[in-house]
Structures are given as C-alpha cells and as structure tokens.
Design an enzyme around this catalytic site. Structure first.
Site, PDB file in Angstrom:
ATOM      1  N   ASP A  17       0.843  -1.185   0.000  1.00 48.57           N
ATOM      2  CA  ASP A  17       0.000   0.000   0.000  1.00 48.57           C
ATOM      3  C   ASP A  17       0.887   1.247   0.000  1.00 48.57           C
ATOM      4  O   ASP A  17       1.056   1.911   1.022  1.00 48.57           O
ATOM      5  CB  ASP A  17      -0.891  -0.028   1.245  1.00 48.57           C
ATOM      6  CG  ASP A  17      -2.114   0.857   1.116  1.00 48.57           C
ATOM      7  OD1 ASP A  17      -2.369   1.358   0.011  1.00 48.57           O
ATOM      8  OD2 ASP A  17      -2.812   1.037   2.128  1.00 48.57           O
ATOM      9  N   GLU A  89      -6.765   4.984  -8.240  1.00 49.97           N
ATOM     10  CA  GLU A  89      -8.052   5.457  -7.739  1.00 49.97           C
ATOM     11  C   GLU A  89      -8.615   6.630  -8.537  1.00 49.97           C
ATOM     12  O   GLU A  89      -7.887   7.548  -8.940  1.00 49.97           O
ATOM     13  CB  GLU A  89      -7.896   5.866  -6.264  1.00 49.97           C
ATOM     14  CG  GLU A  89      -9.209   6.107  -5.563  1.00 49.97           C
ATOM     15  CD  GLU A  89      -9.109   5.841  -4.074  1.00 49.97           C
ATOM     16  OE1 GLU A  89     -10.035   6.240  -3.355  1.00 49.97           O
ATOM     17  OE2 GLU A  89      -8.120   5.226  -3.629  1.00 49.97           O
ATOM     18  N   LYS A 125      -9.858   1.869  -8.863  1.00 51.89           N
ATOM     19  CA  LYS A 125     -10.389   1.970  -7.496  1.00 51.89           C
ATOM     20  C   LYS A 125     -11.501   3.005  -7.435  1.00 51.89           C
ATOM     21  O   LYS A 125     -11.361   4.124  -7.940  1.00 51.89           O
ATOM     22  CB  LYS A 125      -9.281   2.369  -6.513  1.00 51.89           C
ATOM     23  CG  LYS A 125      -8.315   1.258  -6.193  1.00 51.89           C
ATOM     24  CD  LYS A 125      -7.216   1.727  -5.258  1.00 51.89           C
ATOM     25  CE  LYS A 125      -7.699   1.899  -3.838  1.00 51.89           C
ATOM     26  NZ  LYS A 125      -6.567   2.249  -2.924  1.00 51.89           N
ATOM     27  N   THR A 149     -13.073   0.433  -2.775  1.00 51.93           N
ATOM     28  CA  THR A 149     -12.357   0.815  -1.573  1.00 51.93           C
ATOM     29  C   THR A 149     -13.268   1.574  -0.612  1.00 51.93           C
ATOM     30  O   THR A 149     -14.454   1.756  -0.880  1.00 51.93           O
ATOM     31  CB  THR A 149     -11.117   1.654  -1.955  1.00 51.93           C
ATOM     32  OG1 THR A 149     -10.309   1.869  -0.805  1.00 51.93           O
ATOM     33  CG2 THR A 149     -11.524   2.982  -2.565  1.00 51.93           C
ATOM     34  N   PHE A 171     -11.796  -2.051   5.029  1.00 57.36           N
ATOM     35  CA  PHE A 171     -10.815  -1.396   5.873  1.00 57.36           C
ATOM     36  C   PHE A 171     -10.877  -1.936   7.300  1.00 57.36           C
ATOM     37  O   PHE A 171     -11.945  -1.972   7.906  1.00 57.36           O
ATOM     38  CB  PHE A 171     -11.064   0.120   5.887  1.00 57.36           C
ATOM     39  CG  PHE A 171     -10.508   0.830   4.678  1.00 57.36           C
ATOM     40  CD1 PHE A 171     -10.519   0.247   3.429  1.00 57.36           C
ATOM     41  CD2 PHE A 171      -9.987   2.102   4.800  1.00 57.36           C
ATOM     42  CE1 PHE A 171     -10.009   0.903   2.321  1.00 57.36           C
ATOM     43  CE2 PHE A 171      -9.471   2.771   3.705  1.00 57.36           C
ATOM     44  CZ  PHE A 171      -9.484   2.181   2.463  1.00 57.36           C
TER      45      PHE A 171
END
Length: 307
Positions: A17, A89, A125, A149, A171
């Site tokens: 990440d 993203e 994303k 996400t 998450f």
C-alpha cells in the site's frame, strides 16, 4: 525459520500500500495500490520530480488531467517491479456521480493504454458508494476490472458481490479507530471489530461461492494482519511489511474456506441506503475517507498547478 512475511505469502497474496518504488522493490509484493494520499506523499520523493514535470507538460494546463498522468506514471513505474497489478483510484470528489466516475475510469484506462499497459494489469479503485458500485458493475461488463475501496460495512460487501466487482478492500484499521474512539476500549485479536468485519465478509463470500476477491486493508497493528492470515489478499503499508519480514515467529492461518457464513442476500438501493444509515461507523468512516482523499487530491492539484 522463515519470516512471518514469507509465511503469509504461502496462503495470502501480499499487496503493498504505497507509491514508493524503493519500498516495493525491497519488499517484493505481488500487487500494489495507490490513492490520492499516497500519491501526494510520492510527489514529495525527489525521484518523482521528473514525473511531476512530465505530467504537467502532457496535461497542457488541466491540473485534473495532470494528476491522472502522474497517477498513471507512478503506476507504470510500479508495474515494472511487481508481477501483478496496480490499483489506481478515481477522484474521490466524483464518488456520488455515476457518469463522472465512468468517464474518469475510462480516461485512466486510456492513459494506461497509451503507456502500453493492458487492462489485465490495472484495477480501477472506486469508493464503495451506491454510485461507485453501480459504476463498477458497468466497468466490469466492459472488461475493466475494479477495486472497491473505503468499504466499512457488510451491506457494502453484499452490494459489491451483487455487482460482480473483481475485488473489495474492506478497511480494518479505520473500523478499529472508530470503535476505540467511541467506546474508550482497546481491541486485540479476534475481538478487534475490524478483524471481525473482514472475517464475516470472507466467510459470506466463500460460503456463497462469490468470486469477488477480499483484500483486507488499512492496518494499524501486526495483530490485525495475523488474525486475517489466509484472506485472499492483504494490502499492507511498507513499515508493517518490514516488521513482518523481521519477525521470525510462527504465523498460523486464520481464515480458511469452508467456515459457515450467512445465506446469500440481495439488496435494492433502498435497502442498501437504509442499512448504511443504520451503521453509524460505516456512514461516518465512508464520508470521512472520501473527504480526506478529496482534500489530498486538491493538494496534489495545487502542487502540480504550481509547477
């Protein structure tokens, strides 16, 4: 004795990440993910100065397009050192506009195509809003695979499964943060609400033979990672990957297919929105996450606009 990182790689695909090429090269993940916050950090790395200037030159005054060029340039660089995929993203400010999300996703794919990178190496994303999920459904049907996400609730996971998205990123750490702040309690091991959320989703998907990949994200501690060992994928920050690599202890697989999950559900838009409304944690963290990514996108635009 092999490190916990090498043991984890035996039953979970490890994703990094970050946008830091040096860290990715050193830690050898299969895939990598970026977001506006990570790209903003990457923009401060001296090695990326030329990519920033090139992105601005290609965009011809359009700072939004410059950000897209920079995101794709970072992604293309990362793909040179990993065997798998990069997740890039879409602008979080578009999270409630299906047509705008669709257009931006296709623009990113077009930029990757111009860089000679095929769709099979890119995941788009999108935030797990209702509009984001519907856009992902359209993209998947068009042959563009997606990573949903900012996923905090079971309802979001159910809707993503219904849409046939390729991958979700539930998450962990941010769920933990919310419960810790609101209860005053600390959570460890299987009592961690973030761990429990991903475990529930994983078991639901496997029980119902849902092909969508579950990739736990946003970790605060090694314990959270260890409790989710066996999840399809885990996207982990370089510092936690480094700690796993230095730990020579034994890592036990925790998540395995075959554990009973809940029966298959289908959610209408109204049912999705009501379930979201009833989940204060998920509502607050989704809104907060979108705002944070939007602010960092704006900071990146300001940076590029000043070059």
């Amino acid at each position: 004795m092999t490190s916990k990182l090498e043991q984890l790689k035996q039953f979970t695909t490890v994703v990094c990440d970050t946008g830091d090429l040096e860290a990715i090269s050193r830690l050898r993940p299969v895939d990598a993910t970026t977001n506006p916050s990570l790209l903003l950090k990457a923009a401060a790395i001296p090695e990326y100065a030329e990519l920033l200037r090139s992105a601005v030159a290609h965009a011809k005054g359009d700072v939004g397009l410059a950000c897209d060029h920079f995101a794709v340039a970072v992604g293309a660089g990362i793909l040179k050192v990993i065997p798998g995929r990069i997740s890039t993203e879409v602008d979080a400010r578009l999270s409630f506009d299906e047509d705008a999300l669709w257009a931006k996703a296709n623009q990113l794919i077009a930029l990757y195509d111009q860089a000679g990178i095929g769709r099979d190496r890119v995941l788009i994303k999108l935030a797990s809003t209702w509009e984001g999920i519907r856009t992902a459904e359209r993209l998947e049907k068009a042959g563009i695979q997606t990573n949903l996400t900012l996923l905090f609730s079971f309802a979001q996971a159910v809707a993503c499964a219904d849409a046939g998205v390729f991958l979700i990123s539930p998450f962990v750490g941010r769920i933990y943060d919310w419960y810790r702040k609101n209860t005053g309690l600390d959570y460890t091991g299987v009592d961690d609400p973030g761990v429990q959320s991903v475990t529930r989703i994983y078991n639901y998907y496997k029980t119902n033979e849902i092909k969508t990949v579950v990739m736990g994200a946003s970790f605060r501690t090694l314990s959270q990672i260890e409790q989710l060992a066996g999840c399809d994928r885990l996207t982990i920050s370089p510092d936690l990957l480094q700690k796993l690599d230095e730990d020579q202890g034994t890592l036990e697989r925790k998540l395995v297919p075959g554990t009973d999950g809940e029966p298959r559900q289908r959610l209408t838009q109204a049912q999705f929105r009501w379930a979201s409304n009833e989940d204060a944690m998920a509502t607050e963290k989704l809104a907060e996450g979108i705002r944070q990514f939007a602010r960092d996108q704006e900071k990146l635009e300001t940076l590029l606009g000043g070059l």
